[in-house]
Design a protein around this motif. Structure first.
Motif, PDB file in Angstrom:
ATOM      1  N   GLN A  28       0.829  -1.205   0.000  1.00 33.66           N
ATOM      2  CA  GLN A  28       0.000   0.000   0.000  1.00 33.66           C
ATOM      3  C   GLN A  28       0.868   1.263   0.000  1.00 33.66           C
ATOM      4  N   GLN A  29       1.883   1.265   0.837  1.00 34.79           N
ATOM      5  CA  GLN A  29       2.766   2.434   0.912  1.00 34.79           C
ATOM      6  C   GLN A  29       3.491   2.664  -0.421  1.00 34.79           C
ATOM      7  N   VAL A  30       3.966   1.582  -1.045  1.00 37.03           N
ATOM      8  CA  VAL A  30       4.651   1.714  -2.342  1.00 37.03           C
ATOM      9  C   VAL A  30       3.723   2.366  -3.358  1.00 37.03           C
ATOM     10  N   LEU A  31       2.475   1.890  -3.446  1.00 40.76           N
ATOM     11  CA  LEU A  31       1.538   2.435  -4.428  1.00 40.76           C
ATOM     12  C   LEU A  31       1.156   3.873  -4.102  1.00 40.76           C
ATOM     13  N   GLU A  32       0.869   4.130  -2.836  1.00 42.64           N
ATOM     14  CA  GLU A  32       0.416   5.480  -2.455  1.00 42.64           C
ATOM     15  C   GLU A  32       1.513   6.511  -2.673  1.00 42.64           C
ATOM     16  N   GLU A  33       2.756   6.129  -2.401  1.00 46.19           N
ATOM     17  CA  GLU A  33       3.862   7.066  -2.618  1.00 46.19           C
ATOM     18  C   GLU A  33       4.207   7.200  -4.101  1.00 46.19           C
ATOM     19  N   ALA A  34       4.029   6.104  -4.861  1.00 42.63           N
ATOM     20  CA  ALA A  34       4.273   6.188  -6.309  1.00 42.63           C
ATOM     21  C   ALA A  34       3.297   7.167  -6.951  1.00 42.63           C
ATOM     22  N   ALA A  35       2.101   7.305  -6.336  1.00 44.80           N
ATOM     23  CA  ALA A  35       1.061   8.171  -6.904  1.00 44.80           C
ATOM     24  C   ALA A  35       1.194   9.622  -6.465  1.00 44.80           C
ATOM     25  N   ALA A  36       2.130   9.910  -5.577  1.00 41.30           N
ATOM     26  CA  ALA A  36       2.204  11.264  -5.007  1.00 41.30           C
ATOM     27  C   ALA A  36       2.377  12.339  -6.086  1.00 41.30           C
ATOM     28  N   SER A  37       3.174  12.022  -7.120  1.00 40.52           N
ATOM     29  CA  SER A  37       3.433  13.041  -8.148  1.00 40.52           C
ATOM     30  C   SER A  37       2.183  13.341  -8.973  1.00 40.52           C
ATOM     31  N   GLY A  41       1.661  15.971  -4.805  1.00 39.68           N
ATOM     32  CA  GLY A  41       2.840  15.758  -3.969  1.00 39.68           C
ATOM     33  C   GLY A  41       2.581  14.985  -2.687  1.00 39.68           C
ATOM     34  N   VAL A  42       1.333  14.617  -2.437  1.00 39.13           N
ATOM     35  CA  VAL A  42       1.065  13.823  -1.224  1.00 39.13           C
ATOM     36  C   VAL A  42       0.578  12.431  -1.622  1.00 39.13           C
ATOM     37  N   PRO A  43       0.868  11.416  -0.786  1.00 43.31           N
ATOM     38  CA  PRO A  43       0.428  10.050  -1.090  1.00 43.31           C
ATOM     39  C   PRO A  43      -1.080   9.997  -1.344  1.00 43.31           C
ATOM     40  N   ALA A  44      -1.489   9.148  -2.306  1.00 37.91           N
ATOM     41  CA  ALA A  44      -2.900   9.040  -2.685  1.00 37.91           C
ATOM     42  C   ALA A  44      -3.539   7.876  -1.935  1.00 37.91           C
ATOM     43  N   PRO A  45      -4.740   8.064  -1.375  1.00 34.93           N
ATOM     44  CA  PRO A  45      -5.343   6.984  -0.598  1.00 34.93           C
ATOM     45  C   PRO A  45      -5.774   5.800  -1.470  1.00 34.93           C
ATOM     46  N   GLY A  60      -3.377 -10.925  -9.094  1.00 33.78           N
ATOM     47  CA  GLY A  60      -4.481 -10.116  -9.608  1.00 33.78           C
ATOM     48  C   GLY A  60      -5.234  -9.384  -8.500  1.00 33.78           C
ATOM     49  N   GLN A  61      -4.487  -8.728  -7.644  1.00 37.56           N
ATOM     50  CA  GLN A  61      -5.118  -7.889  -6.602  1.00 37.56           C
ATOM     51  C   GLN A  61      -5.808  -6.699  -7.279  1.00 37.56           C
ATOM     52  N   VAL A  62      -6.973  -6.303  -6.775  1.00 38.60           N
ATOM     53  CA  VAL A  62      -7.633  -5.102  -7.299  1.00 38.60           C
ATOM     54  C   VAL A  62      -7.618  -4.025  -6.223  1.00 38.60           C
ATOM     55  N   VAL A  63      -7.177  -2.829  -6.625  1.00 42.48           N
ATOM     56  CA  VAL A  63      -6.961  -1.724  -5.697  1.00 42.48           C
ATOM     57  C   VAL A  63      -7.695  -0.496  -6.221  1.00 42.48           C
ATOM     58  N   ASN A  81       3.770   2.489 -12.632  1.00 43.76           N
ATOM     59  CA  ASN A  81       4.830   1.500 -12.846  1.00 43.76           C
ATOM     60  C   ASN A  81       6.206   2.166 -12.816  1.00 43.76           C
ATOM     61  N   PHE A  82       6.287   3.375 -13.340  1.00 41.58           N
ATOM     62  CA  PHE A  82       7.571   4.079 -13.327  1.00 41.58           C
ATOM     63  C   PHE A  82       7.981   4.434 -11.898  1.00 41.58           C
TER      64      PHE A  82
END
Lengths: 253, 253
Positions: A28-37, A41-45, A60-63, A81-82
């Motif tokens: 969860q932290q990896v995804l939320e921080e990857a989405a910050a940009s 600039g803040v992690p996305a819930p 095949g997790q769905v988020v 992914n980047f």
């Protein structure tokens, strides 16, 4: 804020599990921080269709994820992914979420696979992906025992002590045990599972497969509803979250 | 000195390859040093049915090993598995070698599998086990192109610059390309292969699969015998040594 659905694959080995925890890095932290940009600039819930424990994998997790930017799903997928590199988390598909859709509460079916490597020699190629059981397992006996758990039951016997669900009534739609060479594979499906239910069922079936308990034992445990009597909680590393099912199809990109 | 055959699985990722090299740890060194306690304290000499390069995996490599102790094959297997920890090398079976048997020179057939993950998103669960190709591959075109390479030919076009074989005549018995979901899998079989032959053939077929070259191109390359013209040498991590075949069956334990 626009909400999106993500189809996510991850190797559970380096994570404390799906959910954020102070004890270490979560998916969860990896995804939320990857989405910050993409989110000022803040992690996305985010919220997942099903939480997975430390070491449990997902194919095949769905988020669901909410970000401030209005993006084509393809661009969201590529950007996440980047920014999630080099962690073993990969966004396979993305979709715009329909109004009112929730990855967790709209989910009407979840599927898991559990892999047991059943041979003397330890795994080299599949280390971290299988439970290694050295003594011979009778997969047919395990399958017969498993069929008694199908249907709607109180699964208290197979829930974790820490399970927070209000009740233990669940409907088990599939619990198949098959041998594929040196592997014994358990495939299971339900609308939802209790915490540790799959791993407790697998650990219990393994006792039958080893001949230490009769084929009727899992059914007796189920009827007894006592969670202190079941077989061991099978190790996390053999478990993979395979899919989440929804009534309305998502427009995956 | 008693000679034994070993059936070995390994994850090629951390190794410089099968063969001992001063540049780093090899599978051969792991096995030879694991056997030292059964061989008067010194490493025991080994030879493999086929050398594998750095990063190449094995699910069924066959290795001969000579040790001073006369042991039941089961005990040799267990001892080597114990002493090779924690390296990702696992001895699946052991057998007493028949007189005059050689893992390399008695081998009459070798099989490899090459896995290509063909999707946009990078691998999370199969990182280090697949070649990741993002653009769509036409597996049927690859398969058709591959069939022109079957039979006895001079494979100079597909050998490594460093290949030490005296001649390049080889008989290719199987080169099948199939799509399995997001994966394109190449399975190949021959009495023996030249150095880098499988990876050069896969890299060449991928050019056909991407539509950059016509289906006839691999056959034209074969006939031209010029090793500077073939497609890229496909990455080691997608390749797994699957099996070695012998005329006389081994009594595996």
């Amino acid at each position: 804020m626009p909400r999106y659905a993500l189809l996510v694959e991850y190797d559970g080995t380096p994570f404390v599990g799906w959910q954020r925890q102070s004890s270490g890095l979560s998916v969860q932290q990896v995804l939320e921080e990857a989405a910050a940009s993409l989110n000022g600039g803040v992690p996305a819930p985010t919220m997942a269709s099903g939480r997975t424990d430390a070491g449990v994998h997902a194919a095949g997790q769905v988020v669901q994820i909410s970000i401030t930017l209005d993006l084509a799903p393809e661009r969201l997928r590529e950007a996440l992914n980047f920014h999630s590199r080099p962690h073993p988390v990969s966004i396979l598909r993305a979709a715009r979420a329909p109004d009112g859709w929730s990855a967790r509460f709209s989910c009407v079916g979840r599927g898991y696979r559990y892999r047991i490597l059943n041979r003397r020699a330890r795994p080299a190629l599949d280390a971290g992906r299988v439970w290694h059981v050295q003594a011979a397992l009778d997969a047919e006996a395990m399958h017969r025992a498993a069929q008694a758990l199908l249907g709607r039951h109180d699964f208290s016997a197979f829930r974790a002590a820490a399970c927070q669900a209000k009740d233990a009534l669940r409907t088990l739609d599939r619990l198949d045990v098959t041998r594929q060479g040196d592997e014994v594979v358990v495939q299971t499906e339900a609308r939802s599972f209790l915490h540790h239910q799959v791993r407790n069922m697998v650990g219990t079936l393994a006792q039958v497969g080893l001949g230490r308990r009769p084929v009727e034992w899992p059914q007796q445990l189920l009827e007894g509803r006592d969670r202190t009597l079941a077989g061991q909680n099978a190790p996390a590393e053999g478990l993979t979250f395979l899919f989440a099912r929804y009534r309305e199809p998502l427009d995956w990109r």
